[in-house]
Design an enzyme around this catalytic site. Sequence first.
Site, PDB file in Angstrom:
ATOM      1  N   TYR A  68       0.959  -1.541  -0.359  1.00  0.00           N
ATOM      2  CA  TYR A  68      -0.104  -0.391  -0.288  1.00  0.00           C
ATOM      3  C   TYR A  68       0.345   1.175   0.563  1.00  0.00           C
ATOM      4  CZ  TYR A  68      -4.813  -2.181   0.472  1.00  0.00           C
ATOM      5  OH  TYR A  68      -5.812  -2.934   0.954  1.00  0.00           O
ATOM      6  N   LYS A 108       3.813 -15.079   1.577  1.00  0.00           N
ATOM      7  CA  LYS A 108       3.297 -16.175   0.783  1.00  0.00           C
ATOM      8  C   LYS A 108       4.942 -16.348   0.335  1.00  0.00           C
ATOM      9  CE  LYS A 108       1.362 -17.402  -3.162  1.00  0.00           C
ATOM     10  NZ  LYS A 108       0.764 -19.357  -3.503  1.00  0.00           N
ATOM     11  N   ASP A 144      -2.673 -18.544   0.150  1.00  0.00           N
ATOM     12  CA  ASP A 144      -3.725 -18.790  -0.437  1.00  0.00           C
ATOM     13  C   ASP A 144      -4.511 -20.119   0.273  1.00  0.00           C
ATOM     14  OD1 ASP A 144      -2.032 -19.918  -0.768  1.00  0.00           O
ATOM     15  OD2 ASP A 144      -1.737 -21.011  -2.911  1.00  0.00           O
ATOM     16  N   ASP A 182      -6.691  -7.221   3.859  1.00  0.00           N
ATOM     17  CA  ASP A 182      -7.781  -6.219   3.162  1.00  0.00           C
ATOM     18  C   ASP A 182      -8.303  -7.230   2.559  1.00  0.00           C
ATOM     19  OD1 ASP A 182      -9.168  -3.932   2.231  1.00  0.00           O
ATOM     20  OD2 ASP A 182      -8.053  -4.714   0.163  1.00  0.00           O
ATOM     21  N   ASP A 234     -12.340  -8.977   3.725  1.00  0.00           N
ATOM     22  CA  ASP A 234     -13.659  -9.096   4.161  1.00  0.00           C
ATOM     23  C   ASP A 234     -13.605 -10.841   3.505  1.00  0.00           C
ATOM     24  OD1 ASP A 234     -12.816  -6.752   3.167  1.00  0.00           O
ATOM     25  OD2 ASP A 234     -14.006  -6.446   0.880  1.00  0.00           O
TER      26      ASP A 234
HETATM   27  C1  IPM Z   1     -10.083  -1.430   4.456  1.00  0.00           C
HETATM   28  C2  IPM Z   1     -11.127  -0.872   2.863  1.00  0.00           C
HETATM   29  C3  IPM Z   1      -9.888   0.350   2.396  1.00  0.00           C
HETATM   30  C4  IPM Z   1      -8.229  -0.717   2.238  1.00  0.00           C
HETATM   31  C5  IPM Z   1      -9.616   1.313   1.809  1.00  0.00           C
HETATM   32  C6  IPM Z   1     -10.731   1.739   0.912  1.00  0.00           C
HETATM   33  C7  IPM Z   1      -8.241   2.048   1.106  1.00  0.00           C
HETATM   34  O1  IPM Z   1     -10.970  -1.843   1.582  1.00  0.00           O
HETATM   35  O2  IPM Z   1     -10.157  -0.685   5.359  1.00  0.00           O
HETATM   36  O3  IPM Z   1     -10.540  -2.354   4.238  1.00  0.00           O
HETATM   37  O4  IPM Z   1      -7.709  -1.287   1.692  1.00  0.00           O
HETATM   38  O5  IPM Z   1      -7.402  -0.968   3.441  1.00  0.00           O
HETATM   39 MG    MG Z   2     -10.887  -3.727   2.491  1.00  0.00          MG
END
Ligand code: IPM
Ligand code: MG
Length: 357
Positions: free
Chosen positions: A142, A192, A224, A248, A252
């Site tokens: 990032y 990884k 993975d 990240d 999710d």
């Molecule tokens: C998160 C989001 C952020 C990230 C974005 C909005 C920059 O996806 O907080 O997970 O990638 O960290």
């Molecule tokens: Mg995110």
Amino acid sequence: MRQHQVVLLPGDGIGPEITSVTRLLLEAVSKKHGFQLIFEQHQIGGSAIETNGTPLPEATLSACKKSDSVLLAAIGDPKYDTLPREKRPETGLLELRAGLELFANLRPVKIRPALTSASTLKKEVIEGVDLLVVRELTGGIYFAKPKGRIKTNTEERAFNTMSYCTSEIDRIAKVGFELAKQRKGKLCSVDKANVLDVSQLWRERVEILKQQNPDIEVNHLYVDNAAMQLVKDPRQFDVLLTSNLFGDILSDEAAMLSGSIGMLPSASLGSKGPGLFEPVHGSAPDIAGRNLANPLAMVLSASMMLRIGLKETKAAEALETSVDKVLSAGFRTKDLANESCTELGCEEIGNELLKAL
Ligand code: IPM
Ligand code: MG
């Protein structure tokens, strides 16, 4: 009376709706538990681009630095997708994390009992899941340089660098070990290392810390495989230690164990200064302004703020309990709705939460 300064950042999309619900609850819970929250509201993301031409105005960052805690809703809108990177809403969030030196991102995934059948995964798989993603937040691909775009005569090339130095790995890994100690004593480090040099160093440093923490059960998974294990047998995890990008993605995925990404809170912490508390979900522009958003991830983020940032444990517990009560009573926003429950709007869920407090 105890007082805490809180900067509220409603941001974009559904941000303002879930912020007003959360603010009312925070006002009520603080009154009940004998302390005062002094709110200051500031702009970030798309709304800040509109008024200030930049996604993180100076005034926002300095107010955050002076506060006791920062509570953010969400940022982003596809209408800014074509702006140069430094002008995009996401850049504002990344600058805020970097500006406050919030290297540790804590994303707990706990299945609330009333929601075991809300997930797309089988009840037998997700029942009792209680894990914590500890994601590195101010380094890795990032932020590392070099990055950019280069045009040649015939084509264009774009690149980012995945890089970590030992001190960056050690400080996030230490947070992981510390939290594992306070939980079930298990830490799974994700990398990884079969392909990436940066991951090999990551694994070596975690191994060194493992020697110093013999009470913690440590294992390593390739990212993975970790992604697969998360849906195959999520109960095996206690603390998942990850780099910025892997965390990240995996957070999710882990959010879906709980039925909706609208349920997942997070805390971002540095070694000193205020923490930033925000839902894991985005700004959901497709449902913005229609009273459809699920405010619970932000309410649970506010609860993390009370507990970790402001040390108001009783009030934090009260907020969490009100979430569980509202869910047990069968109230749901659209993202979690089914035939056997009562579908409510964002504001109405807020009213039920207030009643349940
Ligand atoms: C998160 C989001 C952020 C990230 C974005 C909005 C920059 O996806 O907080 O997970 O990638 O960290
Ligand atoms: Mg995110």
